[in-house]
Design a protein around this motif. Structure first.
Motif, PDB file in Angstrom:
ATOM      1  N   ASN A 187      -9.284  -0.002   9.249  1.00 55.71           N
ATOM      2  CA  ASN A 187      -8.397   0.729   8.352  1.00 55.71           C
ATOM      3  C   ASN A 187      -8.622   2.232   8.522  1.00 55.71           C
ATOM      4  OD1 ASN A 187     -10.836   1.145   7.061  1.00 55.71           O
ATOM      5  ND2 ASN A 187     -10.123   0.508   5.023  1.00 55.71           N
TER       6      ASN A 187
ATOM      7  N   ALA B 222      -9.740   4.455   6.479  1.00 53.29           N
ATOM      8  CA  ALA B 222     -11.016   4.940   5.955  1.00 53.29           C
ATOM      9  C   ALA B 222     -12.123   4.779   6.986  1.00 53.29           C
ATOM     10  CB  ALA B 222     -11.380   4.184   4.672  1.00 53.29           C
TER      11      ALA B 222
ATOM     12  N   ASN C  85      -4.668   2.392   4.642  1.00 55.21           N
ATOM     13  CA  ASN C  85      -5.604   2.008   3.575  1.00 55.21           C
ATOM     14  C   ASN C  85      -4.908   1.145   2.534  1.00 55.21           C
ATOM     15  OD1 ASN C  85      -7.789   3.338   4.659  1.00 55.21           O
ATOM     16  ND2 ASN C  85      -7.438   5.232   3.519  1.00 55.21           N
TER      17      ASN C  85
ATOM     18  N   VAL D 146     -11.532   3.043  -1.650  1.00 55.26           N
ATOM     19  CA  VAL D 146     -11.240   2.230  -0.473  1.00 55.26           C
ATOM     20  C   VAL D 146     -12.361   2.433   0.541  1.00 55.26           C
ATOM     21  CG1 VAL D 146      -9.640   1.821   1.429  1.00 55.26           C
ATOM     22  CG2 VAL D 146      -8.751   2.380  -0.839  1.00 55.26           C
TER      23      VAL D 146
END
Length: 859
Positions: free
Chosen positions: A628, A630, A660, A670
C-alpha cells in the motif's frame, strides 16, 4: 488533696446507700495518696470506683427512659415527616421524581460497573493466574501482543520450577459439530491438558487432569451436551464429528461458561490436535496462541518477569521480544498498550459511567437541598416554637436528617421498581445479562447508596433550618418570612450552576460522540464494504476452493468473489522480515501482511495507485508482491513498480501499489501493508452481491452451498455489520450518554421548576403590587426569570471549556476524528438555556397572570 465536692455529691446520688460511707472514707484516702503520684490516675480510679457501685435501679431506669425517649422521638419525627409530605404534595413529588430517577440511574450504572469489575474474577486461583504477553521491539516503537508462540507454555513448564500449571490456548473460532443428522455451529478452542486446572470452569462429567490428555478428546458444555445427547451424562464416551471429517470422543462436560467470563466457548479440543492441524505453531518465530500460567504461591511476579524476559530471543534469531506477566483478570479492563506502556482499556468506560452516576446522584441531591432551603419559610414557626420551648439544635438536625432519609428511602424503593422495569432494555443496550438478584452484598450496597444520598441531601438543609434564631422567626407575625443572607443565596445559586454545568457538559458529550460515530460510519475506508458477505472455508470448499469460486461467480446477483486469510476489520498479521535496498540490516520495521486470492482486490473495490492487482493471467504472480502507499512511503521507494524486495529470505517483485485503505479500526493510523498471493492459506470466502438483489442472491447462494458442501451450515456475515461491531463500545457510549444526559437535564429542570414555583409563591404579594402599579405580564416574567437565566448562563460559561477539554481527550483515542466545531458548544449552551427558560416559564407565566386581588386579599 481531697476529692472534689461535686464528685462526692455524684457518689452519694448514684451509688448504693450501703456503700456510701465506706466508699467516702476509702476513696478520700486512696485519692489523696494517688493524687501525689499521678493526678490523672487518681481521677480515673475515682471514676471507675463510682461506676462499679452504680445503683442497679438507676441503671435500669436510665435504660428504660433512654429507649422510651428515643422511640418516642422517632415516632414524633416520623409523624411530622408524614404530615409535611402530605401537606406539601408538590414538593414531595418533585423530590420523589428527582431522587428516584437519580437513584435508578445510579443503581443501573452500579450494576453495570459491578459486573465489569467482576469479569474473570471467578477463577479459584485468580491471584496466581497470569497471561504471558510480549513487547516486540521495532525501530519505530514497541508493539505489545497478548499472543505468543505455541511452544511457550510447555517449554516454560519444563524449565521454570515456579510454575504450577501452564496452558496454551488457541483463539476462539466457529466450528461445525455433528451427530447423525444434527448439525451445530459452536464456538470452540484448543487447549493444553491442564486447561481445567488452570481455569475454574466447573466439570460436571470427567476428570480435569485427564479430559484433554487424549489427542482426540473433546469436552462439551452442558448446553451443547444436552442438545446432542439429551443429557450430559449420556455424552461421555460418545463420538461427535468435527468439521464433518474428524471424529472426537467426548471425555467431559463442563458447566456453561459464566456470563462474567471474557471468553465464551461451547467446547474444548486438545492442543495436540491443534498442532497437527497447524504446524506453524511449532515455530518459535510465529505467534498466534495465548499462554496462561498458574504460579506457585509466594512466587514474585516481578522476579519471574526478569527470568523470562529473553526467553524467546534465546530460541530464535532476528526477534527482540520481552516477555512479561499480566494478571489474567486485569487484561479485560486494562487491555490497551501504547509503545509498551499500559494505556487504559475498558476501564475508561467504567470510570466514565461511574462519574456520570455520581454526578446524576449529586444533581438529584442538590434538588432536594435547594427545594428544602427554598421552602424554609414554611418551617419557620415550627422551628421557632420548638427552640422557644427548649429544643436543642442537635434534635432539630436529627429531625430534618430523618425527614431527608425517609424521603430518600421512599425514593430508593421507587428506584428499585424502576430498575426492575427498565433492566431488560438496559441489558439490551449494554449487551449484558444483569439481574436484580438481591444477594446480601447487593442489598447492603443499595442501602449504603441510599444512606449516603440521604446524608448528602439532608445535611445542608438540616444545618440551615436548625440554625434559625427563634426571636427573629417569631416576630415576623403572620407573614412567616425569614431573611436570606448573601452566603445562603450564593450557595443555592452555586448548586443550580453546578447542576446545569454538568447538564451542558453531557449535552456536548452527546453531540461529539454522535458526530464521531456518524463520521466513522460514513467515512470512505478506501474499499467498498457494502453488500459484501463472507463465510468460513470448510469441508469440500476447502478442498476445491477454486472450483467453488468459479461456480458461485456464475450465480445471478454475484458481482465477484474471492478468498482471503484475514478479516478486513481486524487487520492482518505482522512481520518484520522484509528487506529492501537502502534498509539497514539492524532496523526491525513492522509490516502488516494479508494472504489473498485472485480477484480479492477487485471484489473489495480497493483502488490501485500504480501497477496492477494479482491476475490469473500471470502464472508467476505467486512470486510477486503488492504494497500500500503507506509502505512505499516508509520504504522511501520512488517508481516502485518492478523493484525487488526480500520477504522471509525470498526475492519478490513489486507489481502494484494499492491506495491506502483502512483494514483495522479508525483508532489507528493506516499502517504499512503488503499483499501476498497465497490462495491455499485462505480461510474465508468473500462475495460481492448486486445491490437490490440481496434476498434472492443469498437464497441461491445458500441453496448451492448446501448442494456443494453437504453437512455444513451456510453461516454468513456481512462486512458492514462486522465494521459496526468494531465500534460497539462507542455505539453503547453514544446511546447511554443520550439517556443519561436526558436524565440529568430532567432532574435539573425538576429542581429549577420547584425553585421557580417557590420563588413565585414567595414573591406573590410583590407581583400583585407591581401589577396594580402598572407592570405588564411580560415584565413580571422577565423579573422572575432573570435570576435563573443568569445562573444558567454562568453554568454555560463554566461548562464550555471543560467540555472542550473532555471532548478533545476522548477524540485523542481516534487516529481519524472529527474537528470540534464551535456550534457544538454554543448549540449545547442554547439547548440548556431554552430548556431552562421553558421550565421556569411554566411557573413565571402562571405567576405573572395572577389576579392582584387574590394576592393581597389576606392583607
Amino acid at each position: 488533696m481531697h476529692p472534689p465536692k461535686r464528685a462526692l455529691k455524684f457518689l452519694r446520688w448514684f451509688c448504693r446507700q450501703d456503700y456510701i460511707e465506706e466508699l467516702e472514707g476509702d476513696l478520700t484516702e486512696v485519692f489523696e495518696k494517688q493524687y501525689e503520684q499521678s493526678p490523672l490516675k487518681a481521677k480515673w480510679q475515682f471514676c471507675w470506683t463510682v461506676i462499679r457501685y452504680f445503683r442497679p435501679e438507676f441503671i435500669k431506669s436510665f435504660k428504660i427512659n433512654y429507649h422510651l425517649n428515643t422511640s418516642a422521638m422517632f415516632r414524633h419525627n416520623f409523624l411530622l415527616t408524614y404530615r409535611t409530605f402530605k401537606r406539601y404534595k408538590t414538593s414531595f413529588f418533585i423530590n420523589l421524581i428527582g431522587l428516584s430517577t437519580g437513584l435508578a440511574c445510579a443503581l443501573l450504572i452500579y450494576l453495570w460497573v459491578l459486573d465489569e469489575l467482576q469479569v474473570d474474577k471467578f477463577h479459584e486461583k485468580d491471584d496466581q493466574l497470569f497471561l504471558v504477553m510480549g513487547n516486540q521491539h521495532y525501530s519505530d516503537g514497541i508493539f505489545t501482543a497478548a499472543t505468543t508462540p505455541g511452544l511457550l507454555a510447555e517449554t516454560l513448564a519444563e524449565e521454570m520450577p515456579e510454575i504450577e500449571f501452564a496452558t496454551a490456548v488457541s483463539s476462539t473460532n466457529t466450528y461445525n459439530l455433528s451427530l447423525g443428522d444434527t448439525y451445530i455451529k459452536g464456538m470452540g478452542i484448543h487447549a493444553s491438558q491442564d486447561y481445567f486446572n488452570t481455569f475454574s470452569y466447573q466439570l460436571i462429567q470427567g476428570n480435569k487432569d485427564q479430559v484433554l490428555a487424549n489427542k482426540n478428546s473433546i469436552v462439551l458444555s452442558k448446553t451443547l451436551a444436552t442438545t446432542l445427547f439429551l443429557a450430559p451424562e449420556n455424552s461421555i464416551g460418545k463420538t461427535v464429528s468435527f468439521q464433518n471429517h474428524q471424529q472426537y470422543q467426548v471425555s467431559g462436560v463442563f458447566e456453561d461458561t459464566p456470563a462474567n467470563s471474557s471468553v465464551q466457548f461451547d467446547f474444548v479440543l486438545s492442543f495436540e490436535a491443534y498442532k497437527t492441524e497447524n504446524p506453524w505453531v511449532l515455530e518459535w518465530g510465529n505467534n498466534g496462541t495465548r499462554t496462561y500460567l498458574v504460579l506457585s504461591k509466594g512466587t514474585n511476579p516481578s522476579h519471574f518477569n526478569e527470568k523470562i524476559d529473553d526467553f524467546i530471543n534465546n530460541r530464535t534469531a532476528g526477534l527482540d521480544i520481552s516477555l512479561f506477566l499480566k494478571p489474567y483478570a486485569d487484561h479485560y479492563l486494562y487491555g490497551n498498550y501504547k509503545n509498551g506502556i499500559q494505556a487504559g482499556g475498558r476501564i475508561a468506560y467504567v470510570k466514565l459511567f461511574s462519574i456520570i452516576a455520581l454526578f446524576i446522584l449529586v444533581i438529584a441531591c442538590i434538588n432536594f437541598m435547594n427545594l428544602s432551603t427554598a421552602k424554609a419559610s414554611r418551617r419557620i414557626k415550627e422551628v421557632g416554637i420548638k427552640k422557644a420551648i427548649g429544643a436543642h439544635r442537635h434534635s432539630l438536625i436529627f429531625q430534618f436528617l430523618e425527614e431527608a432519609l425517609t424521603m430518600v428511602f421512599i425514593a430508593e424503593i421507587t428506584a428499585i421498581v424502576l430498575v426492575a422495569l427498565f433492566l431488560p432494555q438496559f441489558n439490551y443496550l449494554t449487551g449484558k445479562q444483569l439481574s436484580l438478584q438481591f444477594a446480601p452484598y447487593l442489598i447492603y450496597s443499595f442501602l449504603v447508596i441510599a444512606l449516603l444520598a440521604g446524608l448528602v441531601a439532608g445535611s445542608y438543609p438540616a444545618m440551615y433550618l436548625s440554625n434559625f434564631n427563634p426571636a427573629t422567626m417569631l416576630r415576623g407575625g403572620r407573614s412567616g418570612t425569614v431573611s436570606t443572607s448573601v452566603g445562603e443565596l450564593l450557595v443555592r445559586k452555586g448548586l443550580v450552576v453546578f447542576q446545569f454545568t454538568i447538564s451542558v457538559i453531557l449535552i456536548v458529550a452527546v453531540v461529539v460522540v454522535y458526530k464521531q460515530i456518524t463520521f466513522i460510519q460514513t467515512k470512505n475506508l478506501g474499499y467498498n464494504k457494502d453488500n459484501i458477505l463472507h463465510f468460513e472455508i470448510e469441508g469440500k470448499v476447502k478442498e476445491k476452493q477454486e472450483t467453488f469460486l468459479s461456480e458461485i461467480k456464475r450465480l445471478p446477483g454475484i458481482v465477484n468473489a474471492s478468498s482471503m486469510a484475514h478479516s478486513m476489520v481486524e487487520g492482518g498479521n505482522t512481520t518484520g522480515g522484509i528487506r529492501w535496498e537502502g534498509k539497514s540490516p539492524d532496523d526491525l520495521i513492522p509490516f502488516e501482511f494479508i494472504n489473498v486470492n485472485y480477484d480479492m482486490i477487485e471484489t473489495l473495490g480497493i483502488e490501485m495507485a500504480a501497477g496492477r492487482a494479482f491476475s490469473s493471467n500471470f502464472i508467476s504472480d505467486s512470486t510477486k508482491i503488492i504494497f500500500n502507499e503507506a509502505a512505499i512511503d516508509l520504504m522511501g521507494l520512488s517508481d516502485p513498480i518492478g523493484k525487488v524486495v526480500n520477504l522471509w529470505g525470498k526475492d519478490r517483485q513489486i507489481i502494484g501499489v494499492a491506495k491506502n485503505f483502512h483494514f483495522a479500526s479508525l483508532h489507528e493510523t493506516v499502517k504499512p501493508l503488503l499483499f501476498r498471493l497465497a490462495p491455499e492459506k485462505s480461510t474465508r470466502i468473500i462475495a460481492k452481491i448486486e445491490a437490490g438483489k440481496e434476498k434472492e442472491t443469498i437464497s441461491a447462494l445458500q441453496k448451492f452451498y448446501h448442494q456443494y458442501n453437504a453437512g455444513f451450515p451456510f453461516d454468513y456475515q456481512f462486512l458492514d455489520d462486522d465494521y459496526q461491531r468494531l465500534y460497539a463500545s462507542e455505539q453503547r457510549v453514544s446511546t447511554l450518554s443520550k439517556y443519561f444526559a436526558g436524565m440529568a437535564i430532567l432532574i435539573s429542570c425538576l429542581g429549577l421548576f420547584g425553585l421557580a414555583a417557590f420563588t413565585a409563591e414567595r414573591r406573590l404579594k410583590e407581583i400583585g403590587i407591581r401589577k396594580i402599579l402598572g407592570s405588564t405580564d411580560w415584565s413580571i416574567v422577565y423579573l422572575l426569570s432573570s435570576d435563573f437565566t443568569k445562573m444558567v448562563l454562568v453554568a454555560i460559561v463554566i461548562a464550555l471549556p471543560i467540555s472542550y477539554f473532555i471532548a478533545t481527550k476522548w477524540l485523542e483515542g481516534f487516529a481519524f476524528k472529527i474537528d470540534l466545531e464551535w456550534w457544538y458548544f454554543v448549540g449545547a449552551g442554547l439547548v440548556a438555556l431554552l430548556i431552562a427558560w421553558f421550565t421556569v416559564g411554566l411557573q413565571t407565566i402562571k405567576a405573572a397572570r395572577v389576579n392582584p386581588t387574590d394576592c393581597l386579599k389576606d392583607e
